[in-house]
Write a protein that holds these residues in place. Sequence first.
Motif, PDB file in Angstrom:
ATOM      1  N   ILE A  55      19.237 -45.842 -45.507  1.00  0.00           N
ATOM      2  CA  ILE A  55      18.815 -44.860 -46.517  1.00  0.00           C
ATOM      3  C   ILE A  55      17.467 -44.272 -46.105  1.00  0.00           C
ATOM      4  O   ILE A  55      16.519 -45.014 -45.813  1.00  0.00           O
ATOM      5  N   LEU A  66      20.916 -46.457 -55.256  1.00  0.00           N
ATOM      6  CA  LEU A  66      20.703 -45.109 -54.718  1.00  0.00           C
ATOM      7  C   LEU A  66      19.841 -44.278 -55.665  1.00  0.00           C
ATOM      8  O   LEU A  66      19.875 -44.458 -56.879  1.00  0.00           O
ATOM      9  N   ASP A  70      18.889 -39.095 -52.036  1.00  0.00           N
ATOM     10  CA  ASP A  70      18.848 -40.024 -50.894  1.00  0.00           C
ATOM     11  C   ASP A  70      19.690 -39.506 -49.729  1.00  0.00           C
ATOM     12  O   ASP A  70      20.763 -38.937 -49.925  1.00  0.00           O
ATOM     13  N   VAL A  72      21.899 -40.873 -47.069  1.00  0.00           N
ATOM     14  CA  VAL A  72      22.611 -42.135 -46.822  1.00  0.00           C
ATOM     15  C   VAL A  72      23.430 -42.033 -45.537  1.00  0.00           C
ATOM     16  O   VAL A  72      24.370 -41.248 -45.457  1.00  0.00           O
TER      17      VAL A  72
END
Lengths: 81, 81, 142, 142
Positions: A55, A66, A70, A72
């Motif tokens: 992340i 989360l 973010d 990811v």
Amino acid sequence: MTVNIRVFARLREQMGRSSWNESVSEGTTASQLIDMLVHRESSIRPFARVLRVAINDEWAQGDRELQEGDDVALLIPVSGG
Amino acid sequence: MTVNIRVFARLREQMGRSSWNESVSEGTTASQLIDMLVHRESSIRPFARVLRVAINDEWAQGDRELQEGDDVALLIPVSGG
Amino acid sequence: MKILIDIQEATLSLDTLWKFLAESEGGGIAIFGGTTRRVTGDRVTEQLSYEAHEAMARKEMARLAKLAGERWDVLRIGMIHRTGIVPVSEASVLIGVASAHRGPAFEAARFLIDELKVSVPVWKKEHFADGSTEWQGEDWLR
Amino acid sequence: MKILIDIQEATLSLDTLWKFLAESEGGGIAIFGGTTRRVTGDRVTEQLSYEAHEAMARKEMARLAKLAGERWDVLRIGMIHRTGIVPVSEASVLIGVASAHRGPAFEAARFLIDELKVSVPVWKKEHFADGSTEWQGEDWLR
């Protein structure tokens, strides 16, 4: 809220794309996101067992919650060097 | 018979020369040559304990018998690299 | 296995060593360079100078390279030692090993520099900033 | 301690890395280069290609370099990884460590390449001479 998902190398080829946005509900963890994606996307099912998450450019644990916006990255075991 | 003696680095500076011929009797060993030189040349006495010998460009044992024309290098511990 | 050995007064060329090693088309190259250190303890070094028993040093380096080739699965070994003046930050010695895999490359390179410092007839003299000089490796005199 | 990190498509410059490391004016420099191997088992490789999560790879390499700096007494660390096509015998990665002495330089360099292969997000694809390609490091799929 929305997070951006990115995939690389074999995973990118397998999925036919390198990044996309995903809507997730408040409080969703990295593991829950992976489970959701593996359930929905048959192309990444062979990799389910070894998928890890980064992340915002850092390795993250599965229980990490989360946050809106973010970045990811869904990563299979690395093989550089 | 005659052998050629060579010295290097600190030993060369200490003795004020880098090579010379030495007459030795048949059957003289490397150790006997060192003992003779240490006895005669006061400048190398501080090094007596650590002197080693190479004959014709290879490390040699003290009991090695000298041959006519041998190139005998009198060496103190190395410090290269 | 191929071996490159040299003793030279000129600046050591890392590029030449690399090219020799890379020609092996293996997977890993380990290189060690011994360089002139500016500060040792509280003394400042201006330059080092090296003197070698050249013919013997070449022979001894070749012997060590062959020995390493017997102990590790390596493709190429290069060992180059400089003599004469070596200014601060320049290399006095370059050791390089090419192998199919990194383990043997690292291990053989370490072995070679360790052994070189024990058995290859080269001597180092420090030239300090204060103008004094001192032959090195003489702990045995004290 | 100073750190040099890069991910680049261009050929890796050993010379640039060496200069960065030598500026430390320490006594030893250890360098590891991972190069494209021609033959693995019975397969012949034409070239490799590398793909990275670039931003993360830089961050991860910097983290490893800092970690090595805490564990060993080193002066400078350089880590450069190439992406895109890397032909046989060229370097995909260069790791370099400068230290006052050779022990820490060797040990930190070995640590860094070992860890890079575990945690830095880069992936390698083999392009074989027979035209086929294969992503590497997928033993976990079998």
